[in-house]
Design a protein around this motif. Structure first.
Motif, short mmCIF file in Angstrom:
data_model
loop_
_atom_site.label_atom_id
_atom_site.label_comp_id
_atom_site.label_asym_id
_atom_site.label_seq_id
_atom_site.Cartn_x
_atom_site.Cartn_y
_atom_site.Cartn_z
N VAL A 15 0.85 -1.14 0.11
CA VAL A 15 0.03 0.01 0.07
C VAL A 15 0.93 1.20 -0.02
CG1 VAL A 15 -1.63 1.31 1.44
CG2 VAL A 15 -1.94 -1.15 1.15
N TRP A 145 -10.41 -1.83 -1.78
CA TRP A 145 -10.06 -2.47 -0.63
C TRP A 145 -11.42 -2.63 0.44
CZ3 TRP A 145 -5.40 1.36 -0.57
CH2 TRP A 145 -4.35 0.78 -1.38
N THR A 149 -12.64 -5.96 2.02
CA THR A 149 -12.72 -5.99 3.52
C THR A 149 -14.07 -6.38 3.92
OG1 THR A 149 -10.93 -4.37 3.63
CG2 THR A 149 -12.32 -4.92 5.68
N ARG A 251 -3.42 -9.90 -5.99
CA ARG A 251 -3.63 -8.66 -5.47
C ARG A 251 -4.50 -7.57 -6.53
NH1 ARG A 251 -5.11 -8.76 -1.28
NH2 ARG A 251 -5.40 -11.18 -1.90
#
Length: 273
Positions: A15, A145, A149, A251
């Motif tokens: 990040v 993200w 999450t 990712r």
């Protein structure tokens, strides 16, 4: 506990590197994602069993032509059309339970118009309005993200109905909608932040809300497409670059697949306005 710590540290480093390149300059951003593209391309080629080294030259050439020099806008739109159609084709294949055996020409086509072209549009997203706006792509990463999450949290807590059990047994319908709802909520705060601190480059709330829906929906499809490719290859992760996370393709699969569709949405809003 040690595995969780390693996963957290590698994710944090990822990040930091990502945000630094986004906010430092357009050249650094393009350079980083060219490097990411080379690594991801290597993982993808190994995944589909296609070793064709010319594809690295195609990636470099495409990024220089379309992203760095921005030589031809009509050519970019043609590339966008091929990329979106390839994405729709891969989405259609998800609903077929048979294991597909792509020939060399099909593998080359998917490599160019799924992986390589998607990196082009990922690097073009901050300059869709002709000026470099790092908050646009940073906001998009925040959306993905947030979606990932809360899809995990909601799915883990309330998930009862499988989304695509034949491909990804852990994904649930409840998790999908949980991620979508929280991404839409996050889009409001992203709009408020960008409108306050970068009013000349900010997108309006309707655009951010639309991007949240597109990112959550097509990002999920991107994750499922990679999961199917891994299942067909008989592997758990695309690589081992990021400890605890797998490969770089693991990712970036969501935002990579969604990026050309997001670019299309931004063009449509720009045309309408």
């Amino acid at each position: 506990m040690r595995e969780l710590t390693v996963r957290a540290l590698s994710g944090f480093l990822y990040v930091i590197i990502l945000l630094f390149s986004i906010f430092y300059s357009e050249k650094w951003y393009i350079l980083l994602f060219l490097l990411f593209g080379i690594i991801t391309l290597r993982e993808f080629l190994r995944l589909i069993g296609f070793q064709f080294w010319y594809t690295y030259l195609i990636l470099i050439g495409f990024v220089l032509f379309f992203s760095y020099f921005k030589i031809s806008k009509p050519a970019t739109l043609v590339l966008l059309a091929f990329t979106v159609c390839t994405g729709l084709y891969l989405m259609k294949n998800l609903f077929s339970e048979k294991i597909r055996k792509y020939n060399k020409l099909q593998k080359l086509h998917i490599t160019i118009f799924y992986i390589i072209a998607s990196f082009v549009f990922l690097t073009l997203l901050p300059t869709h309005g002709d000026e470099f706006s790092p908050y646009t792509v940073a906001g998009l990463f925040v959306l993905i993200w947030t979606n990932d999450t809360f899809a995990y949290i909601v799915g883990k807590s309330f998930g009862r109905h499988k989304l695509f059990p034949s491909i990804s047994p852990k994904k649930t319908i409840e998790g999908f909608f949980g991620g979508l709802v929280f991404a839409c909520i996050a889009s409001f705060f992203i709009y408020k932040f960008t409108d306050k601190y970068t009013p000349t480059h900010s997108l309006n709330f309707n655009i951010w809300l639309s991007l949240a829906v597109v990112m959550s929906t097509l990002g999920t499809f991107g994750d499922l497409i990679e999961s199917k490719l891994k299942r067909e290859a008989g592997v758990k992760d695309s690589g081992t670059l990021m400890p605890g996370h797998g490969g770089l393709y693991d990712r970036l699969d969501s935002i990579l697949f969604a990026s050309p569709f997001i670019y299309l949405v931004l063009i449509l809003f720009e045309y309408v306005s």
